[in-house]
Every structure is written in structure tokens, then in C-alpha cells.
Design a protein around this motif. Structure first.
Motif, mmCIF file in Angstrom:
data_model
loop_
_atom_site.group_PDB
_atom_site.id
_atom_site.type_symbol
_atom_site.label_atom_id
_atom_site.label_comp_id
_atom_site.label_asym_id
_atom_site.label_seq_id
_atom_site.Cartn_x
_atom_site.Cartn_y
_atom_site.Cartn_z
ATOM 1 N N ALA A 1 0.575 -0.957 0.057
ATOM 2 C CA ALA A 1 -0.119 0.072 0.054
ATOM 3 C C ALA A 1 0.982 1.209 -0.017
ATOM 4 O O ALA A 1 0.536 2.238 -0.499
ATOM 5 N N ALA A 2 2.093 1.322 0.697
ATOM 6 C CA ALA A 2 2.862 2.530 0.761
ATOM 7 C C ALA A 2 3.363 2.809 -0.416
ATOM 8 O O ALA A 2 3.630 3.851 -1.071
ATOM 9 N N THR A 3 3.750 1.768 -1.275
ATOM 10 C CA THR A 3 4.404 1.819 -2.662
ATOM 11 C C THR A 3 3.104 2.336 -3.461
ATOM 12 O O THR A 3 3.525 3.401 -4.299
ATOM 13 N N VAL A 4 1.905 1.747 -3.697
ATOM 14 C CA VAL A 4 0.855 2.471 -4.290
ATOM 15 C C VAL A 4 0.815 3.975 -4.068
ATOM 16 O O VAL A 4 0.437 4.575 -5.098
ATOM 17 N N LYS A 5 0.586 4.255 -2.941
ATOM 18 C CA LYS A 5 0.450 5.612 -2.272
ATOM 19 C C LYS A 5 1.644 6.432 -2.955
ATOM 20 O O LYS A 5 1.404 7.696 -3.420
ATOM 21 N N ALA A 6 2.793 6.094 -2.644
ATOM 22 C CA ALA A 6 4.098 6.951 -3.177
ATOM 23 C C ALA A 6 4.108 7.067 -4.831
ATOM 24 O O ALA A 6 4.249 8.230 -5.224
ATOM 25 N N VAL A 7 3.559 6.041 -5.472
ATOM 26 C CA VAL A 7 3.276 6.291 -7.004
ATOM 27 C C VAL A 7 2.222 7.188 -7.379
ATOM 28 O O VAL A 7 2.536 8.083 -8.074
ATOM 29 N N GLY A 8 1.196 7.037 -6.465
ATOM 30 C CA GLY A 8 0.245 8.269 -7.058
ATOM 31 C C GLY A 8 0.705 9.614 -6.712
ATOM 32 O O GLY A 8 0.378 10.448 -7.432
ATOM 33 N N GLU A 9 1.463 9.835 -5.743
ATOM 34 C CA GLU A 9 2.047 11.250 -5.401
ATOM 35 C C GLU A 9 2.960 11.383 -6.436
ATOM 36 O O GLU A 9 3.061 12.681 -6.754
ATOM 37 N N GLY A 10 3.782 10.556 -6.977
ATOM 38 C CA GLY A 10 4.819 10.765 -7.807
ATOM 39 C C GLY A 10 4.273 11.392 -9.257
ATOM 40 O O GLY A 10 4.601 12.213 -9.886
ATOM 41 N N SER A 11 2.977 10.530 -9.508
ATOM 42 C CA SER A 11 2.482 11.239 -11.005
ATOM 43 C C SER A 11 1.904 12.395 -10.610
ATOM 44 O O SER A 11 1.735 13.182 -11.458
ATOM 45 N N THR A 12 1.075 12.556 -9.437
ATOM 46 C CA THR A 12 0.618 13.954 -9.413
ATOM 47 C C THR A 12 1.495 15.088 -9.225
ATOM 48 O O THR A 12 1.544 16.122 -9.595
ATOM 49 N N ASP A 13 2.776 14.810 -8.522
ATOM 50 C CA ASP A 13 3.779 15.903 -8.464
ATOM 51 C C ASP A 13 4.171 16.167 -10.079
ATOM 52 O O ASP A 13 4.649 17.400 -10.305
ATOM 53 N N TYR A 14 4.391 15.106 -10.769
ATOM 54 C CA TYR A 14 4.690 15.491 -12.112
ATOM 55 C C TYR A 14 3.873 16.502 -12.535
ATOM 56 O O TYR A 14 4.693 17.477 -13.250
ATOM 57 N N TYR A 15 2.620 16.467 -12.865
ATOM 58 C CA TYR A 15 1.795 17.394 -13.368
ATOM 59 C C TYR A 15 1.835 18.888 -12.742
ATOM 60 O O TYR A 15 2.015 19.787 -13.318
ATOM 61 N N GLU A 16 2.054 18.837 -11.406
ATOM 62 C CA GLU A 16 2.293 19.887 -10.720
ATOM 63 C C GLU A 16 3.589 20.662 -11.158
ATOM 64 O O GLU A 16 3.636 22.035 -11.351
ATOM 65 N N ALA A 17 4.646 19.951 -11.261
ATOM 66 C CA ALA A 17 6.207 20.290 -11.588
ATOM 67 C C ALA A 17 5.795 21.158 -13.067
ATOM 68 O O ALA A 17 6.515 21.967 -13.495
ATOM 69 N N LEU A 18 5.128 20.282 -13.888
ATOM 70 C CA LEU A 18 4.800 20.647 -15.268
ATOM 71 C C LEU A 18 4.296 22.195 -15.359
ATOM 72 O O LEU A 18 4.606 22.844 -16.188
ATOM 73 N N THR A 19 3.070 22.220 -14.688
ATOM 74 C CA THR A 19 2.486 23.514 -14.660
ATOM 75 C C THR A 19 3.300 24.564 -13.870
ATOM 76 O O THR A 19 3.194 25.691 -14.621
ATOM 77 N N ASP A 20 3.877 24.418 -12.987
ATOM 78 C CA ASP A 20 4.828 25.316 -12.360
ATOM 79 C C ASP A 20 5.769 25.980 -13.365
ATOM 80 O O ASP A 20 5.946 27.070 -13.509
ATOM 81 N N ALA A 21 6.463 24.808 -14.022
ATOM 82 C CA ALA A 21 7.337 25.253 -15.226
ATOM 83 C C ALA A 21 6.778 26.009 -16.379
ATOM 84 O O ALA A 21 7.380 27.168 -16.572
ATOM 85 N N LEU A 22 5.775 25.470 -16.649
ATOM 86 C CA LEU A 22 5.126 25.987 -17.866
ATOM 87 C C LEU A 22 4.404 27.400 -17.826
ATOM 88 O O LEU A 22 3.859 28.069 -18.645
ATOM 89 N N GLY A 23 4.091 27.667 -16.586
ATOM 90 C CA GLY A 23 3.330 28.891 -16.147
ATOM 91 C C GLY A 23 4.218 30.042 -16.483
ATOM 92 O O GLY A 23 3.673 31.266 -16.475
ATOM 93 N N ASP A 24 5.696 29.873 -16.355
ATOM 94 C CA ASP A 24 6.623 30.884 -16.423
ATOM 95 C C ASP A 24 7.876 30.402 -17.163
ATOM 96 O O ASP A 24 8.857 30.201 -16.476
ATOM 97 N N PRO A 25 7.661 30.014 -18.513
ATOM 98 C CA PRO A 25 9.179 29.537 -19.048
ATOM 99 C C PRO A 25 10.049 29.942 -18.867
ATOM 100 O O PRO A 25 11.377 29.534 -18.985
#
Length: 213
Positions: free
Chosen positions: A75-99
Motif C-alpha cells: 500500500a505504501a508503494t501504491v501511495k508513493a506512485v500516486g504522489e509521484g504522478s501527481t507531483d509530475y503534473y504540478e511540476a509541469l504546470t509550475d514550469a510552463l506557467g513561467d517558462p
């Protein structure tokens, strides 16, 4: 067996969607994972790394490890994977919001992204800056699931469905870039994540064969 990833508390993941006019990534910035058949899961192997002149990112992992039933992941792995994919999109938008603010020469700046996914982001940032584009708005990850996993190396393939209807790509004047909105409010993508200590980082992404969800 597929493993649904638990919803992450707090704000929804943020993400960019682009048209073919904007970048070759196109729908590559929309997660996947709504209901799909076993045939679709089988059609989602780890993608190959794309060519890039950007130095240092590691190539996308290939499915050379021992296959693991996603249903047996802790369960801890599944949770960490979900956080990793969510963090990915947050990082994308943060970067692309001010290239113009992003330092594309420093891969360490883009925490949670590596390999081909990082190379694509760097290329996209360069194109956005040249065209004077930026991303506005947020998107919500509706559903995520692990559909594939391997051990030695530790990798997982995740699909998720994201509502990206609020996302806008605007130019220097704040006007929306023509044809930049996704024709569908929800998009399905495939992410390959690799273990990094206790965390999981995105090493590759691509649109799913059936992108609608």
C-alpha cells in the motif's frame, strides 16, 4: 490485475494540455486511467526515449525487469506512485506557467522528473519561451491506476484520467493560443515511473492509444 491509486488530499493536480500547433508533446501532459480494457493495458508498455539534444537526462526505462502483479504492491508503494504522478503534473504546470523563469540547464530544478520526460519538458519550455506562451489554469486528476510493474529495475506504468477543461495556453498579451484547447475535457495518458529511494519519479510519458476517458 490493476491497482487503483488513492486520491491525494489537497488541491487537484495541475497540468498542461497542448495542441499539435503548440508542441510535439500534444496530449502528453494529461494523465490517464479511467475505465479501460485489459487490451488497453497490454498496449501500454514502457515507451522508448525520444531523441533530444538536451544533455544529462537518463533514457526512458525499458521493461526488462521481472514482472510483478500490481495487486501485490504494498500500500505504501501504491501511495508513493500516486504522489509521484501527481507531483509530475504540478511540476509541469509550475514550469510552463513561467517558462522564462525555468533553468533548463539545471535538471535538478525539475524535481520528480527524469529521463525522456525531462527532455520533453526542457524542449517544451524552450518552445514556449520562444513563442511567448505560458499555461494558465488547473486540472484535476480524476482517476489513476497502476497497470504494470517490474522489479530489478523497479518500474511501474500508470494510467490516469485528468479533467483539463480549465487549462489555457496564452500568449504574451494574455490571449488564448488558437487551437490550443484539448477537444475533450478529459484525457488519458501513460506514465512510466521509476523508484528513487522512497519516492517514484516520472521517466517517460505518452498519450494512451485510446486517449479519451
Amino acid at each position: 490485475m490493476r491497482v487503483l491509486l488513492p486520491a491525494r488530499p489537497g488541491r487537484g493536480a495541475r497540468l498542461q494540455t497542448v495542441s499539435a500547433l503548440a508542441v510535439g508533446l500534444a496530449l502528453g501532459l494529461a494523465l490517464t486511467g479511467c475505465s479501460g480494457s485489459d487490451e488497453e493495458a497490454a498496449d501500454d508498455p514502457a515507451p522508448k526515449a525520444s531523441a533530444s539534444a538536451t544533455p544529462s537526462p537518463t533514457a526512458a526505462p525499458t521493461a526488462t525487469g521481472s514482472k510483478v502483479d500490481p495487486g501485490t504492491l504494498p500500500a505504501a508503494t501504491v501511495k508513493a506512485v500516486g504522489e509521484g504522478s501527481t507531483d509530475y503534473y504540478e511540476a509541469l504546470t509550475d514550469a510552463l506557467g513561467d517558462p522564462s523563469r525555468a533553468d533548463t540547464d539545471d535538471p535538478e530544478e525539475f524535481e520528480g522528473i527524469t529521463g525522456a520526460a525531462l527532455a520533453e519538458l526542457v524542449n517544451t519550455l524552450t518552445e514556449y519561451e520562444e513563442n511567448g506562451w505560458r499555461v494558465e489554469g488547473e486540472a484535476t486528476v480524476v482517476d489513476q491506476e497502476v497497470v504494470r510493474a517490474t522489479k530489478d529495475p523497479d518500474t511501474v506504468v500508470v494510467r490516469a484520467c485528468v479533467d483539463n477543461s480549465a487549462i489555457r495556453i496564452v500568449d504574451r498579451n494574455g490571449d488564448e493560443v488558437p487551437n490550443s484547447r484539448s477537444p475533450k475535457p478529459r484525457t488519458r495518458n501513460v506514465l512510466t515511473l521509476v523508484r528513487d529511494g522512497d519516492s517514484w519519479v516520472v521517466a517517460a510519458q505518452r498519450p494512451a492509444t485510446r486517449p479519451n476517458c
